[in-house]
Design a protein around this motif. Sequence first.
Motif, PDB file in Angstrom:
ATOM      1  N   THR A  10       0.837  -1.212   0.000  1.00 40.36           N
ATOM      2  CA  THR A  10       0.000   0.000   0.000  1.00 40.36           C
ATOM      3  C   THR A  10       0.862   1.249   0.000  1.00 40.36           C
ATOM      4  O   THR A  10       0.640   2.188  -0.772  1.00 40.36           O
ATOM      5  N   ASP A  11       1.885   1.263   0.856  1.00 44.11           N
ATOM      6  CA  ASP A  11       2.791   2.412   0.911  1.00 44.11           C
ATOM      7  C   ASP A  11       3.589   2.551  -0.389  1.00 44.11           C
ATOM      8  O   ASP A  11       3.838   3.669  -0.870  1.00 44.11           O
ATOM      9  N   ALA A  12       3.993   1.420  -0.972  1.00 45.21           N
ATOM     10  CA  ALA A  12       4.763   1.457  -2.214  1.00 45.21           C
ATOM     11  C   ALA A  12       3.937   2.055  -3.345  1.00 45.21           C
ATOM     12  O   ALA A  12       4.402   2.922  -4.086  1.00 45.21           O
ATOM     13  N   PHE A  13       2.695   1.601  -3.479  1.00 44.64           N
ATOM     14  CA  PHE A  13       1.830   2.123  -4.544  1.00 44.64           C
ATOM     15  C   PHE A  13       1.478   3.588  -4.294  1.00 44.64           C
ATOM     16  O   PHE A  13       1.328   4.373  -5.244  1.00 44.64           O
ATOM     17  N   LEU A  71      -4.727   9.693 -12.217  1.00 41.25           N
ATOM     18  CA  LEU A  71      -3.688   9.435 -11.228  1.00 41.25           C
ATOM     19  C   LEU A  71      -4.104   9.989  -9.865  1.00 41.25           C
ATOM     20  O   LEU A  71      -3.870   9.350  -8.822  1.00 41.25           O
ATOM     21  N   ALA A  72      -4.717  11.164  -9.872  1.00 41.08           N
ATOM     22  CA  ALA A  72      -5.179  11.765  -8.621  1.00 41.08           C
ATOM     23  C   ALA A  72      -6.254  10.906  -7.966  1.00 41.08           C
ATOM     24  O   ALA A  72      -6.247  10.691  -6.746  1.00 41.08           O
ATOM     25  N   LEU A  73      -7.192  10.387  -8.778  1.00 43.69           N
ATOM     26  CA  LEU A  73      -8.229   9.519  -8.228  1.00 43.69           C
ATOM     27  C   LEU A  73      -7.633   8.237  -7.659  1.00 43.69           C
ATOM     28  O   LEU A  73      -8.036   7.767  -6.587  1.00 43.69           O
ATOM     29  N   GLY A  74      -6.659   7.663  -8.389  1.00 45.21           N
ATOM     30  CA  GLY A  74      -6.026   6.442  -7.917  1.00 45.21           C
ATOM     31  C   GLY A  74      -5.287   6.640  -6.615  1.00 45.21           C
ATOM     32  O   GLY A  74      -5.372   5.817  -5.687  1.00 45.21           O
ATOM     33  N   MET A  76      -5.867   8.934  -4.395  1.00 45.02           N
ATOM     34  CA  MET A  76      -6.840   9.170  -3.332  1.00 45.02           C
ATOM     35  C   MET A  76      -7.414   7.848  -2.823  1.00 45.02           C
ATOM     36  O   MET A  76      -7.607   7.654  -1.621  1.00 45.02           O
ATOM     37  N   ALA A  77      -7.678   6.902  -3.735  1.00 47.99           N
ATOM     38  CA  ALA A  77      -8.199   5.597  -3.337  1.00 47.99           C
ATOM     39  C   ALA A  77      -7.173   4.828  -2.493  1.00 47.99           C
ATOM     40  O   ALA A  77      -7.521   4.197  -1.487  1.00 47.99           O
ATOM     41  N   ILE A  78      -5.900   4.898  -2.898  1.00 52.21           N
ATOM     42  CA  ILE A  78      -4.845   4.204  -2.148  1.00 52.21           C
ATOM     43  C   ILE A  78      -4.704   4.793  -0.746  1.00 52.21           C
ATOM     44  O   ILE A  78      -4.569   4.069   0.249  1.00 52.21           O
ATOM     45  N   LEU A  79      -4.736   6.123  -0.650  1.00 46.44           N
ATOM     46  CA  LEU A  79      -4.602   6.764   0.656  1.00 46.44           C
ATOM     47  C   LEU A  79      -5.806   6.459   1.546  1.00 46.44           C
ATOM     48  O   LEU A  79      -5.663   6.303   2.770  1.00 46.44           O
ATOM     49  N   ALA A  80      -6.992   6.367   0.941  1.00 43.56           N
ATOM     50  CA  ALA A  80      -8.181   6.005   1.716  1.00 43.56           C
ATOM     51  C   ALA A  80      -8.034   4.588   2.280  1.00 43.56           C
ATOM     52  O   ALA A  80      -8.384   4.320   3.443  1.00 43.56           O
ATOM     53  N   PHE A  81      -7.501   3.688   1.451  1.00 41.74           N
ATOM     54  CA  PHE A  81      -7.266   2.311   1.914  1.00 41.74           C
ATOM     55  C   PHE A  81      -6.198   2.284   3.005  1.00 41.74           C
ATOM     56  O   PHE A  81      -6.300   1.519   3.973  1.00 41.74           O
ATOM     57  N   HIS A  82      -5.192   3.132   2.860  1.00 42.59           N
ATOM     58  CA  HIS A  82      -4.138   3.231   3.879  1.00 42.59           C
ATOM     59  C   HIS A  82      -4.722   3.674   5.216  1.00 42.59           C
ATOM     60  O   HIS A  82      -4.374   3.130   6.281  1.00 42.59           O
ATOM     61  N   LEU A  83      -5.607   4.661   5.183  1.00 41.86           N
ATOM     62  CA  LEU A  83      -6.257   5.119   6.417  1.00 41.86           C
ATOM     63  C   LEU A  83      -7.120   4.013   7.017  1.00 41.86           C
ATOM     64  O   LEU A  83      -7.195   3.857   8.243  1.00 41.86           O
TER      65      LEU A  83
END
Length: 213
Positions: A10-13, A71-74, A76-83
Amino acid sequence: MKRTTLNYWTDAFAFIGFLCLTTSGILLRYQLPPGSGRIDSMGGGRQAQEKAVSVLWGLTRHEWGDIHYYLALGLMAILAFHLFLHWKWIVCVTRGKPVEGSGYRLGLGVIGLLAVILLSAAPLFSPSIQVPRSTFLNETVEDSLIEQDGSAIRGDMTLEQVEAQTKVPANYILEQLGLAPTTSPQERLGPLKRQYGFQMEDVRRIISEYEAP
């Protein structure tokens, strides 16, 4: 998948997405700036077909803008999953040790989070308004960069005024720019430039190359 491995990827992506988003933003700002050319806004005619359009890896500024958006949407989705993965830890840190006042601290944290979310989403729910193009004429310095026989041709001048000053017919300028012949001579250069995507340099060349019959 182990929690540690999931956190790692998750952090890598997220880092990769951040780098790509930053790169595409810099590209749009410096390598393909506004005015680089948009194919569907150049009008018709031979003159329009000969206009240069800046591309990078075969993609125009408009297409790179689409990539930047996704890219911005992607990211944002990754950061939401991280949270989501670290939600319990976030709650524990916000609440603090279970002492008197910890519930009050958690409440303030939730309110702050909601305020940030609402503030960032506010533009999505704000209506756009229609304003005359003339209001932007004084905001673009490049609209006044054309010189002809020592007389400045500004973006706030109409085609009729340009014709009177340079003796180059407005219809001829319209034809060379690839614009519709029905375009009113009362139209100003600045708004036309933004609407159809031509450059002020094109107008300078047309005026300098014109030969009266």
